[in-house]
Design an enzyme around this catalytic site. Structure first.
Site, mmCIF file in Angstrom:
data_model
loop_
_atom_site.group_PDB
_atom_site.id
_atom_site.type_symbol
_atom_site.label_atom_id
_atom_site.label_comp_id
_atom_site.label_asym_id
_atom_site.label_seq_id
_atom_site.Cartn_x
_atom_site.Cartn_y
_atom_site.Cartn_z
ATOM 1 N N GLU A 174 -18.722 7.282 2.937
ATOM 2 C CA GLU A 174 -17.870 8.500 3.909
ATOM 3 C C GLU A 174 -18.248 7.144 5.506
ATOM 4 O O GLU A 174 -18.685 7.572 6.305
ATOM 5 C CB GLU A 174 -18.829 9.334 4.477
ATOM 6 C CG GLU A 174 -18.169 10.108 3.273
ATOM 7 C CD GLU A 174 -18.884 11.701 3.173
ATOM 8 O OE1 GLU A 174 -20.176 11.739 4.000
ATOM 9 O OE2 GLU A 174 -18.243 12.643 2.626
ATOM 10 N N GLU A 293 -15.173 13.553 -3.519
ATOM 11 C CA GLU A 293 -16.171 14.812 -2.926
ATOM 12 C C GLU A 293 -15.379 15.961 -2.328
ATOM 13 O O GLU A 293 -14.588 15.652 -1.279
ATOM 14 C CB GLU A 293 -16.791 14.269 -1.954
ATOM 15 C CG GLU A 293 -18.060 12.919 -2.298
ATOM 16 C CD GLU A 293 -18.918 13.538 -1.033
ATOM 17 O OE1 GLU A 293 -19.496 13.634 -0.518
ATOM 18 O OE2 GLU A 293 -19.188 12.086 -0.610
HETATM 19 O O1 AHR Z 1 -22.812 14.941 -1.411
HETATM 20 C C1 AHR Z 1 -23.418 15.355 -0.903
HETATM 21 C C2 AHR Z 1 -23.254 14.533 0.509
HETATM 22 O O2 AHR Z 1 -21.622 15.052 1.280
HETATM 23 C C3 AHR Z 1 -22.784 12.445 -0.227
HETATM 24 O O3 AHR Z 1 -23.424 11.878 0.190
HETATM 25 C C4 AHR Z 1 -21.693 12.165 1.052
HETATM 26 O O4 AHR Z 1 -20.748 10.965 1.117
HETATM 27 C C5 AHR Z 1 -21.296 13.623 1.721
HETATM 28 O O5 AHR Z 1 -21.368 13.775 3.320
#
Ligand code: AHR
Length: 503
Positions: A174, A293
């Site tokens: 990210e 994610e």
């Molecule tokens: O999964 C939780 C968080 O969400 C992770 O660390 C991040 O990559 C995202 O913002």
């Protein structure tokens, strides 16, 4: 009653062979994911290495093919060397992302051991927040090389002779997010990611790389971020990442169920951007998608903000411990259907996360491990969703919600497992008002018989599971008919369905 939904399932309508890694997951050094999650020496179920066997058993039940590690936001200030070697000599660190204390009792070697225990591969993220090319190379040498060189020898000196052979590498996490330690502009990040992947590829020709896409579809830099970073990295990377979490803060279930319409647009836009860059580069390869994610995440936000503000630097505090409802499980089912519908481009996807932190598996610190509501669609998809994704030819009713128009009542996709000679239809009735008659024409599958119809159903959208009781769990449905290649049944409003046939 809404119009009957009709679906035609045919072997010839192949979207793609499904890459099993779409049933991947994620373990970050965050909250209780590692400590008192997968690892807890002294727990009654702990093995000789301190890994909880009750948790490992549930992970194996999910048959997770790949697990992303060690972050997440955590990775952007991760010093991998502190996580290897004799435990008593490891540096204890502060994790800036979650404002917690990292004892480094579990590190790279321990995690690789755990991954083997649960039959999964490691998808390793490198720190491109506070670090860069040389540290990524050192880490790769430690993990993957069999040479007589410093970091490969360091691994040997830590008791691990064979390389870990990690194939898939995430180039940071990210990096578009202002919250990220070492956040960069698209051009800065793109350049660093390209140079890192180029050098790492020099070291290990078999490795593949995931470049960071946007943190979510609402980022102001989306999709220019994708275009810029891919223009820098196209020659060196294989995948671009997508992340997205959904919530129902306004308590509007119908609209919550419609949110995968936004995911569809997100996927299409990223695919279009990849193809634009490919054309611009006169390239030959398609950049694939790593949706590394995804989940529902909103229940714990307020509590976590307060914990990180008021009580920083704790070791393994309870963070991001969303307790999932029935409706959250339906949304996860809808997301899995979306990935299958895009199986030609989505090659990796990671349910974020796996244990305790926005997770399908929860643990009591000194007690039981248990399944959240969201465990079940993931379990079904991982178990029955292997083989070929088949294009859903489907005619279904539509409805509007507060923020979405023309939302299909039934979302569905079929998967043909050619090895096992099985056909599975995954279907969600996301109409919250009406049960819907459903007819699936599977005439192309001669000699197949109906096996079972599994479903998640509830009249209470907010019901949750706990260590005491799995109030939400799959039921076996009777009442469908299978006649001359046509299966007919009624799908209950707000339900997840798995309809199975076999030869
Ligand atoms: O999964 C939780 C968080 O969400 C992770 O660390 C991040 O990559 C995202 O913002």
């Amino acid at each position: 009653m809404a119009q009957t939904t009709k679906m035609i399932v045919d072997k010839d309508f192949v979207i793609s062979r499904i890459d099993q890694r779409i049933y991947g997951s994620f373990i970050e050094h965050l909250g209780r994911a590692v400590y008192s999650g997968i690892y807890q020496p002294g727990h009654p179920s702990a093995d000789a290495d301190g890994f909880r066997e009750d948790v490992a058993e549930l992970v194996r039940e999910l048959n997770v093919p790949i697990v992303r590690y060690p972050g997440g936001n955590f990775v952007s200030n991760f010093y991998w060397e502190d996580s290897v070697g004799p435990i008593e000599q490891r540096k204890k660190r502060l994790d800036l992302a979650w404002r917690t204390f990292e004892p480094n009792e579990v590190g790279l070697g321990e995690f690789a051991k755990w991954a083997k225990k649960v039959n999964t591969d490691v998808m390793m993220a490198v720190n491109l927040g506070t670090r860069g090319v040389s540290d990524a190379l050192n880490l790769m040498e430690y993990c993957n090389l069999d040479t007589d060189s410093y970091y490969a020898n360091l691994r040997r000196s830590h008791g691990r002779k064979e390389p870990y052979n990690i194939k898939t590498w995430c180039l940071g996490n990210e990096m578009d997010g202002p919250w990220q330690t070492g956040h960069k502009s698209a051009a800065e990040y793109g350049h660093l990611a390209a140079e890192t992947a180029k050098a790492m590829k020099q070291m290990d020709r078999n490795a593949e790389f995931v470049v960071c896409g946007s943190s979510n579809v609402d980022m102001p830099t989306f999709p220019q971020w994708e275009a810029t970073t891919l223009e820098e990295t196209y020659n060196y990377v294989d995948y671009i990442s997508l992340h997205q979490y959904y919530g129902n803060a306004k308590d509007d279930t119908a609209d919550f169920f419609a949110k995968t319409q936004d995911m569809e647009t997100f996927l299409r836009t990223v695919i279009a951007t990849c193809d634009f860059v490919k054309a611009k580069k006169r390239g030959k390869k398609d950049i694939m998608l790593s949706f590394d994610e995804w989940n529902v995440w909103y229940h714990s936000h307020q509590k976590d903000d307060e914990a990180m503000r008021e009580r920083p630097w704790q070791s393994a505090p309870a963070l991001l411990e969303d307790i999932y409802t029935f409706e959250d499980a339906i949304v996860d089912g809808l997301i899995l259907i979306e990935f299958l519908k895009h199986a030609d481009r989505v090659k990796v996807a990671c349910l974020a996360q796996l244990v305790n932190v926005i997770a399908p598996i929860m643990t009591e610190k000194d007690g039981r491990a248990w399944r959240q509501t969201i465990f079940f669609p993931y379990y079904h998809a991982s178990k029955y969703g292997r083989g070929y994704a088949l294009q859903p030819v489907i005619s279904t009713g539509k409805h509007d919600t507060s923020r979405h128009e023309d939302v299909s009542d039934i979302e569905s996709v079929a998967v043909w497992n050619d090895e096992k000679q099985e056909l599975t239809i995954f279907a969600v009735n996301r109409n919250t008002e009406e049960d819907i008659a459903f007819e699936a024409d599977v005439r192309g599958f001669e000699g197949y018989r109906f096996i079972e119809h599994l479903a998640l159903e509830s009249d209470d959208m907010k019901v949750t599971n706990s260590a005491e009781e799995e109030k939400v769990r799959p039921i076996s449905k009777n009442g469908g008919t299978f006649d001359e290649g046509k299966f007919s049944t009624v799908l209950k409003k707000s339900s997840w369905n798995v309809i199975r046939f076999a030869k």
